[in-house]
Design an enzyme around this catalytic site. Structure first.
Site, short mmCIF file in Angstrom:
data_model
loop_
_atom_site.label_atom_id
_atom_site.label_comp_id
_atom_site.label_asym_id
_atom_site.label_seq_id
_atom_site.Cartn_x
_atom_site.Cartn_y
_atom_site.Cartn_z
N HIS A 83 -7.27 63.34 43.63
CA HIS A 83 -8.18 64.49 43.68
C HIS A 83 -7.78 65.53 42.66
CE1 HIS A 83 -9.86 64.30 48.01
NE2 HIS A 83 -9.70 63.09 47.53
N ARG A 119 -10.99 61.87 40.98
CA ARG A 119 -12.16 62.62 41.45
C ARG A 119 -12.05 64.03 40.89
NH1 ARG A 119 -13.19 64.48 47.69
NH2 ARG A 119 -12.34 66.42 46.90
N TYR A 150 -15.73 73.51 49.04
CA TYR A 150 -15.06 72.28 49.44
C TYR A 150 -14.32 71.66 48.25
CZ TYR A 150 -14.06 67.50 49.90
OH TYR A 150 -13.37 66.34 49.84
N ASP A 190 -17.44 64.28 44.60
CA ASP A 190 -17.87 64.38 46.01
C ASP A 190 -18.80 65.58 46.18
OD1 ASP A 190 -18.15 64.39 48.74
OD2 ASP A 190 -16.00 64.42 49.19
N HIS A 242 -20.17 66.29 49.06
CA HIS A 242 -19.87 66.76 50.42
C HIS A 242 -21.13 67.21 51.17
CE1 HIS A 242 -17.00 68.27 53.49
NE2 HIS A 242 -16.24 67.34 52.96
N GLU A 269 -20.38 60.89 45.68
CA GLU A 269 -20.12 60.72 47.12
C GLU A 269 -20.94 61.68 47.98
OE1 GLU A 269 -15.95 60.90 47.96
OE2 GLU A 269 -16.30 61.54 50.03
N GLU A 310 -17.89 58.66 55.30
CA GLU A 310 -16.65 59.13 55.93
C GLU A 310 -16.89 59.70 57.33
OE1 GLU A 310 -15.48 61.91 52.83
OE2 GLU A 310 -16.04 63.58 54.10
N ARG A 370 -17.81 54.21 52.91
CA ARG A 370 -16.57 55.00 52.94
C ARG A 370 -15.90 55.07 54.30
NH1 ARG A 370 -13.68 57.79 50.33
NH2 ARG A 370 -14.14 59.87 51.13
N HIS A 392 -12.28 56.21 53.22
CA HIS A 392 -11.89 57.62 53.32
C HIS A 392 -10.36 57.67 53.46
CE1 HIS A 392 -12.34 61.43 56.04
NE2 HIS A 392 -12.14 61.77 54.79
N ASP A 400 -6.27 64.38 56.49
CA ASP A 400 -6.42 64.49 57.94
C ASP A 400 -6.40 63.12 58.61
OD1 ASP A 400 -9.08 65.27 56.43
OD2 ASP A 400 -9.72 64.18 58.20
N GLU A 452 -9.35 56.04 48.65
CA GLU A 452 -9.00 57.44 48.41
C GLU A 452 -7.53 57.66 48.76
OE1 GLU A 452 -11.18 60.14 50.91
OE2 GLU A 452 -10.62 61.89 49.72
N TRP A 501 -21.41 72.02 55.60
CA TRP A 501 -20.15 72.32 54.89
C TRP A 501 -19.72 71.07 54.14
CZ3 TRP A 501 -15.22 70.10 55.49
CH2 TRP A 501 -14.28 70.63 54.59
C1 GCO Z 1 -12.97 63.38 51.32
C2 GCO Z 1 -13.53 64.19 52.44
C3 GCO Z 1 -12.56 65.06 53.15
C4 GCO Z 1 -13.20 65.73 54.35
C5 GCO Z 1 -12.20 65.87 55.43
C6 GCO Z 1 -12.75 66.55 56.66
O1 GCO Z 1 -13.77 62.88 50.54
O2 GCO Z 1 -11.77 63.21 51.28
O3 GCO Z 1 -14.75 64.75 52.10
O4 GCO Z 1 -11.86 65.93 52.33
O5 GCO Z 1 -13.72 66.97 54.03
O6 GCO Z 1 -11.72 64.61 55.74
O7 GCO Z 1 -11.81 66.52 57.69
MG MG Z 2 -15.76 63.16 50.99
#
Ligand code: GCO
Ligand code: MG
Length: 402
Positions: free
Chosen positions: A122, A147, A159, A210, A212, A236, A262, A283, A312, A316, A339, A402
């Site tokens: 990233h 990315r 984001y 991404d 998002h 994405e 994801e 994903r 994904h 987290d 990823e 978001w």
């Molecule tokens: C990604 C995702 C994450 C999400 C996150 C939310 O492409 O890695 O979009 O960054 O925002 O997993 O908990």
């Molecule tokens: Mg994503």
């Protein structure tokens, strides 16, 4: 291989993780990741209060039967909490099976179908020059896919933008942070970013972006069209995917490859996207989508329709989930990319693991099972902290994605 104990651990070594540990009567243990960002305790309770009692006395070797029992036996099917809990049990059972066989899990999935797992890092920045430098930094570290995300002028927080390059932690605050979103400036600025990256750094690496979930289908179609000559690996989550048929609009207008999934939990969330060939990459990951058992079925459906995988792998998802993804990735025929975001040092200390990065690829390692441990002696140091993902509003105050 009777299961004699099932325990849930909640800890926060840099961020919250929920981990399930199953123990068999012969003393074999298996780990599963049950982390659902911002809603962690819901899955912990689902497991502790409702699932763990069902596991005691069952044969840990019967992975499919336990999966069916937890899925069909709940009556209330699907949803992120349920599927994450089932996913955690499933990963722990594959971990145990691998240890019982003395083999890494990928061997049980058919063995290696490739030498390593291509990953993307990233890169991001507060403006285009700093994002360019960040992309270069990843290329210097040996990444073959990057990315790129940049802050859009006029927007304060977005984001994917972080000070620390390797890690990105969107969950913060005792209550959700509210950010402001405006689509037009983003739609004007991101093509500039992606074109500049290609002009300055060339085409010798894979470039991803991404969105998002921020655009409507027709806006997503516009973006895809405007960046076609950047030859993206993927664009994405261009639009929220509850309405799967809305991806037809994007497809009608652009050849930019699309990746989605994801936030999906079951094969039903992507069935139309796959069978109508509305996406190029799926994903879904090994924790939120019912574990390796369910992910394999999704991948098999996707294979029929020339859709490849792109699990994904945000921070987290714990190292247990990343390891599971790597065993899956290295063995699945229609793998695309994985990823990869680095966890904090504290997280790596709590979850020592066998996977490692080398020259653009991750390798799951050769330890039996998933190859991840949980250092329980460290857990007291990292108690759970309530955190939320941000919420976004338009300038007029309406809540948006978001
Ligand atoms: C990604 C995702 C994450 C999400 C996150 C939310 O492409 O890695 O979009 O960054 O925002 O997993 O908990
Ligand atoms: Mg994503």
């Amino acid at each position: 291989m009777k299961i004699v104990d099932a325990k849930v651990f909640v800890c926060s070594p840099g961020r919250n993780f929920v981990t399930l540990k199953l123990t068999t009567e012969s003393g074999l243990t298996g780990l599963g990741d049950a982390t659902l960002n911002g809603r962690e305790l819901a899955v912990a309770s689902y497991l502790t209060d409702h699932v763990c009692p069902l596991l005691i006395g069952r044969d840990a070797g019967q992975i499919e039967d336990i999966w069916q029992y937890l899925y069909k036996g709940a009556y209330w099917r699907r949803g992120p909490v349920t599927m994450n809990a089932i996913g955690a049990v499933d990963l722990a059972l594959w971990d145990i099976k691998g240890k019982a066989a003395g083999m890494p899990v990928y061997q049980l999935l058919g063995g290696k179908a490739r030498d390593g797992v291509l990953v993307y890092g990233h890169a991001n920045g507060g403006d285009i020059p700093s994002t360019l430098r960040a992309v270069e930094g990843f290329l210097e570290r040996g990444y073959l896919a990057v990315r790129a995300q940049t802050l859009v002028p006029g927007l304060e927080k977005m984001y994917g933008i972080t000070k620390e390059q390797l890690r990105y932690e969107p969950a913060e605050g005792e209550l959700p942070l509210e950010t402001v979103w405006e689509t037009r400036p983003y739609l004007e600025f991101v093509p500039k970013l992606l074109h500049t990256v290609r002009e300055q750094l060339g085409f010798d690496f894979h470039l991803l972006h991404d969105v998002h979930h921020r655009l409507t289908p027709i806006e997503a179609a516009e973006l895809g069209k405007r960046v076609e000559d950047c030859s993206l690996f993927w664009l994405e989550d261009p639009t929220p995917a509850e309405l799967q048929e809305s991806f037809r609009i994007i497809r009608r207008h652009t050849t930019t490859p699309i990746a989605v999934g994801e936030v999906f939990n079951t094969i039903w969330d992507c069935q139309q996207l796959i069978t109508e060939q509305l996406i190029d990459y799926i994903r879904m990951d090994a924790a939120h989508s019912g574990g390796i058992t369910h992910l394999r079925k999704i991948a098999a459906l996707a294979e029929l329709y020339n859709v490849r995988t792109g699990c994904h792998g945000a921070t987290d998802l714990s190292p247990v989930c990343l390891a599971a993804a790597l065993h899956f990735d290295i063995s699945v025929p229609n793998f695309g990319i994985q990823e990869y975001m680095h966890h904090t040092e504290e997280t790596d200390a709590v979850f020592p693991h066998a996977y490692h990065f080398e020259a653009g690829y991750l390798h799951p390692g050769e330890e039996p099972g998933l190859g991840v441990k949980l250092d329980e002696s460290l857990l007291e140091r990292f108690p759970y902290k309530r955190t939320y993902l941000p919420v976004a509003r338009l300038r007029d105050g309406s809540v948006t994605n978001w």
